[in-house]
Design a protein around this motif. Structure first.
Motif, PDB file in Angstrom:
ATOM      1  N   ASP A 153       0.799  -1.387  -0.202  1.00 23.19           N
ATOM      2  CA  ASP A 153       0.168  -0.142  -0.475  1.00 23.19           C
ATOM      3  C   ASP A 153       0.626   1.669  -0.016  1.00 23.19           C
ATOM      4  O   ASP A 153       1.140   1.898  -0.286  1.00 23.19           O
ATOM      5  CB  ASP A 153      -0.877  -0.541   1.528  1.00 23.19           C
ATOM      6  N   GLU A 154       1.823   1.094   0.546  1.00 28.91           N
ATOM      7  CA  GLU A 154       3.133   2.581   0.676  1.00 28.91           C
ATOM      8  C   GLU A 154       3.248   2.548  -0.552  1.00 28.91           C
ATOM      9  O   GLU A 154       3.216   3.724  -0.943  1.00 28.91           O
ATOM     10  CB  GLU A 154       4.458   1.844   1.347  1.00 28.91           C
ATOM     11  N   PHE A 155       3.581   1.586  -1.595  1.00 28.62           N
ATOM     12  CA  PHE A 155       4.103   2.043  -2.797  1.00 28.62           C
ATOM     13  C   PHE A 155       2.788   2.550  -3.849  1.00 28.62           C
ATOM     14  O   PHE A 155       3.388   2.679  -4.500  1.00 28.62           O
ATOM     15  CB  PHE A 155       5.118   1.274  -3.616  1.00 28.62           C
ATOM     16  N   ALA A 156       2.157   1.848  -3.221  1.00 26.86           N
ATOM     17  CA  ALA A 156       0.825   2.306  -4.023  1.00 26.86           C
ATOM     18  C   ALA A 156       0.017   3.535  -4.190  1.00 26.86           C
ATOM     19  O   ALA A 156      -0.328   4.217  -4.804  1.00 26.86           O
ATOM     20  CB  ALA A 156      -0.599   1.151  -4.235  1.00 26.86           C
ATOM     21  N   ARG A 157      -0.024   4.056  -3.295  1.00 26.09           N
ATOM     22  CA  ARG A 157      -0.149   4.948  -2.737  1.00 26.09           C
ATOM     23  C   ARG A 157       1.012   6.111  -3.267  1.00 26.09           C
ATOM     24  O   ARG A 157       0.743   7.693  -3.653  1.00 26.09           O
ATOM     25  CB  ARG A 157       0.249   5.542  -0.814  1.00 26.09           C
ATOM     26  N   LEU A 158       1.881   6.129  -3.224  1.00 27.46           N
ATOM     27  CA  LEU A 158       3.928   6.784  -3.980  1.00 27.46           C
ATOM     28  C   LEU A 158       3.167   6.812  -5.283  1.00 27.46           C
ATOM     29  O   LEU A 158       2.870   7.260  -5.990  1.00 27.46           O
ATOM     30  CB  LEU A 158       4.721   5.912  -3.745  1.00 27.46           C
ATOM     31  N   SER A 159       2.431   5.880  -5.817  1.00 25.15           N
ATOM     32  CA  SER A 159       2.641   5.288  -7.150  1.00 25.15           C
ATOM     33  C   SER A 159       1.262   6.357  -7.889  1.00 25.15           C
ATOM     34  O   SER A 159       1.330   7.942  -8.620  1.00 25.15           O
ATOM     35  CB  SER A 159       1.731   4.198  -8.149  1.00 25.15           C
ATOM     36  N   TYR A 160       0.256   6.842  -7.303  1.00 30.47           N
ATOM     37  CA  TYR A 160      -0.733   7.873  -7.208  1.00 30.47           C
ATOM     38  C   TYR A 160      -0.854   9.340  -7.007  1.00 30.47           C
ATOM     39  O   TYR A 160      -0.877  10.064  -7.910  1.00 30.47           O
ATOM     40  CB  TYR A 160      -2.173   7.829  -5.771  1.00 30.47           C
ATOM     41  N   GLY A 215      -6.604  -1.754  -4.719  1.00 25.01           N
ATOM     42  CA  GLY A 215      -5.968  -0.809  -4.810  1.00 25.01           C
ATOM     43  C   GLY A 215      -4.366  -0.676  -4.654  1.00 25.01           C
ATOM     44  O   GLY A 215      -3.926   0.360  -5.388  1.00 25.01           O
ATOM     45  N   ASN A 216      -3.849  -1.154  -4.534  1.00 21.31           N
ATOM     46  CA  ASN A 216      -2.746  -1.854  -4.666  1.00 21.31           C
ATOM     47  C   ASN A 216      -1.945  -3.193  -5.869  1.00 21.31           C
ATOM     48  O   ASN A 216      -0.958  -3.141  -6.259  1.00 21.31           O
ATOM     49  CB  ASN A 216      -1.626  -2.500  -3.816  1.00 21.31           C
ATOM     50  N   SER A 217      -2.829  -3.111  -6.765  1.00 21.24           N
ATOM     51  CA  SER A 217      -2.874  -4.007  -7.950  1.00 21.24           C
ATOM     52  C   SER A 217      -3.505  -2.836  -9.320  1.00 21.24           C
ATOM     53  O   SER A 217      -3.669  -2.202  -9.310  1.00 21.24           O
ATOM     54  CB  SER A 217      -2.781  -5.293  -8.667  1.00 21.24           C
ATOM     55  N   LYS A 293       5.600  -6.390  -6.900  1.00 23.14           N
ATOM     56  CA  LYS A 293       6.316  -6.238  -7.698  1.00 23.14           C
ATOM     57  C   LYS A 293       7.289  -5.557  -7.572  1.00 23.14           C
ATOM     58  O   LYS A 293       9.150  -6.087  -8.083  1.00 23.14           O
ATOM     59  CB  LYS A 293       5.917  -5.992  -9.434  1.00 23.14           C
ATOM     60  N   VAL A 294       7.321  -3.756  -7.709  1.00 26.26           N
ATOM     61  CA  VAL A 294       8.329  -3.540  -7.369  1.00 26.26           C
ATOM     62  C   VAL A 294       9.090  -3.296  -6.092  1.00 26.26           C
ATOM     63  O   VAL A 294      10.297  -2.863  -6.299  1.00 26.26           O
ATOM     64  CB  VAL A 294       7.405  -2.034  -7.484  1.00 26.26           C
ATOM     65  N   ALA A 295       8.260  -3.568  -4.947  1.00 22.77           N
ATOM     66  CA  ALA A 295       8.642  -4.086  -3.369  1.00 22.77           C
ATOM     67  C   ALA A 295      10.142  -4.379  -3.691  1.00 22.77           C
ATOM     68  O   ALA A 295      10.880  -4.714  -3.019  1.00 22.77           O
ATOM     69  CB  ALA A 295       7.650  -4.158  -2.508  1.00 22.77           C
ATOM     70  N   LEU A 296       9.533  -5.992  -4.235  1.00 19.56           N
ATOM     71  CA  LEU A 296      10.426  -6.903  -3.986  1.00 19.56           C
ATOM     72  C   LEU A 296      11.407  -6.084  -5.100  1.00 19.56           C
ATOM     73  O   LEU A 296      12.909  -6.536  -4.605  1.00 19.56           O
ATOM     74  CB  LEU A 296       9.690  -8.143  -4.336  1.00 19.56           C
ATOM     75  N   PHE A 297      11.910  -6.472  -5.975  1.00 17.49           N
ATOM     76  CA  PHE A 297      12.616  -5.278  -6.890  1.00 17.49           C
ATOM     77  C   PHE A 297      13.520  -4.384  -6.024  1.00 17.49           C
ATOM     78  O   PHE A 297      14.907  -4.649  -6.154  1.00 17.49           O
ATOM     79  CB  PHE A 297      11.469  -4.342  -7.999  1.00 17.49           C
TER      80      PHE A 297
END
Length: 364
Positions: A153-160, A215-217, A293-297
């Motif tokens: 969710d942290e990365f998803a929020r950043l994407s938005y 939300g995170n996909s 995917k992005v978090a793991l990368f």
């Protein structure tokens, strides 16, 4: 060896399935991009290469070439590496130029999930190995590598946040082609929505008590994107200034149960081949099919999110399968003009267990 360079990069808006682009066939969507890229060319392209994943089948690239009123001599070839198809088409065009097969190509991808005749997706893997849907495969990665819901969710929020910032700054205006009657804004972007609150409220959508949510996909989307690729010699002959130069690429297979891991070995191999480290890369575009995917990368390469998808990505903007890889390169092309990177790369993980990575350098 001939060197391939990117001269221009364009895309349509990204529409939701059955949204604003629902009445446009894939060849119509592709034609807007092809017309824009070839408008000022005074000779036919050697070929048009388009990626596509969900149909309608046939040689969609040739159909799109004719739809876009290219000379009859301009052929077309359709590429299917599922959601990596658009990036594969660009990769292939660059290698064709390196091999001396031609000097000028339009390469990219297109998807119209709204008009696809197929109700079910194609098989990614044989039954005896296992063929998980992508949402379950993302859950597999989250569980195996212990990527929590909070991290996703942290990365998803950043994407938005980044996507909306880019919209406000007008960064997408140079990328987009005009379609009469269609607003020049990716349909998934909602400037008035409280995304942080939305992310907290959503339940997992692929697995009970899972961590992957709507939300995170990314969503299911329509759109087209492509680049104009030339040999560097042809660009000089025509007195044109390229922006990015193709350096190298890799494709690699991984376990079909964990396709989101694909970019990691693909990028690792690409860097090793070219005696580079991840610290040498200034900009990275990775398809955000899933935040996991992005978090793991980022974790595996020990890099901050600052290097990745600096101006937003597919979680916020959408994932038109066959076009998504071409969207990555389109974004890099226009970001390169703003940030002047030395090296940048595009990478994508693919259903069935594949990873593609393409390395670029700024033309000095």
């Amino acid at each position: 060896m001939n060197k391939a360079v990117i001269m221009n990069a364009k895309r349509t808006i990204i529409g939701k399935k059955n949204g604003v682009l629902k009445n446009y066939s894939p060849e119509q969507l592709a034609s807007y991009v092809i017309q824009e890229l070839t408008e000022n060319l005074h000779e036919p392209v050697d070929d048009i290469l388009l990626g596509n994943a969900v149909g309608p089948g046939g040689n969609l690239a040739r159909l799109s070439a004719l739809e876009s009123r290219q000379p009859l001599s301009a052929p077309g070839m359709t590429v299917d590496r599922q959601c990596g198809s658009g990036l594969e088409a660009i990769r292939l065009a660059c290698h064709l130029i390196q091999g001396g097969a031609g000097d000028t190509y339009v390469a990219g991808g297109v998807e119209s999930t709204s008009t696809s005749p197929y109700k079910n997706r194609a098989r990614f893997s044989p039954k005896h190995i296992g063929d998980p849907d992508m949402g379950i495969a993302a859950e597999n990665v989250a569980e195996k590598y212990r990527i929590s819901r909070e991290i996703q969710d942290e990365f998803a929020r950043l994407s938005y946040q980044r996507s909306l910032d880019s919209l406000r700054k007008g960064y997408f205006s140079d990328e987009l082609v005009s379609i009469t009657g269609i607003p020049a804004r990716d349909e998934g972007l909602k400037p008035g929505l409280n995304y942080e609150r939305m992310l907290k409220r959503l339940s997992s959508c692929f697995k009970k008590n899972g961590t992957v949510t709507a939300g995170n996909s990314s969503g299911v989307n329509d759109g087209a994107a492509a680049v104009l690729v030339m040999s560097e010699d042809k660009a000089k002959e025509l007195h044109l200034q390229p922006i990015l130069r193709f350096v190298d690429s890799t494709v690699i297979g991984v376990d079909p149960h964990f396709p989101a891991t694909g970019p990691i070995p693909a990028v690792s191999k690409l860097l090793a081949k070219n005696n580079l480290t991840i610290e040498d890369i200034d900009l990275i575009e990775i398809n955000e099919a899933f935040a996991v995917k992005v978090a793991l990368f980022a974790r595996e390469f020990s890099i901050p999110y600052d290097k990745i998808n600096r101006e937003g990505g597919a979680i916020a903007m959408g994932h038109p399968y066959g076009a998504s890889g071409a969207n990555l390169v389109t974004r890099l092309f226009h970001q390169a003009k703003r940030y002047q990177p030395n090296y940048c790369l595009a990478t994508i993980g693919i259903g069935g267990g594949l990873g593609i990575a393409v390395l670029w350098e700024m033309v000095g």
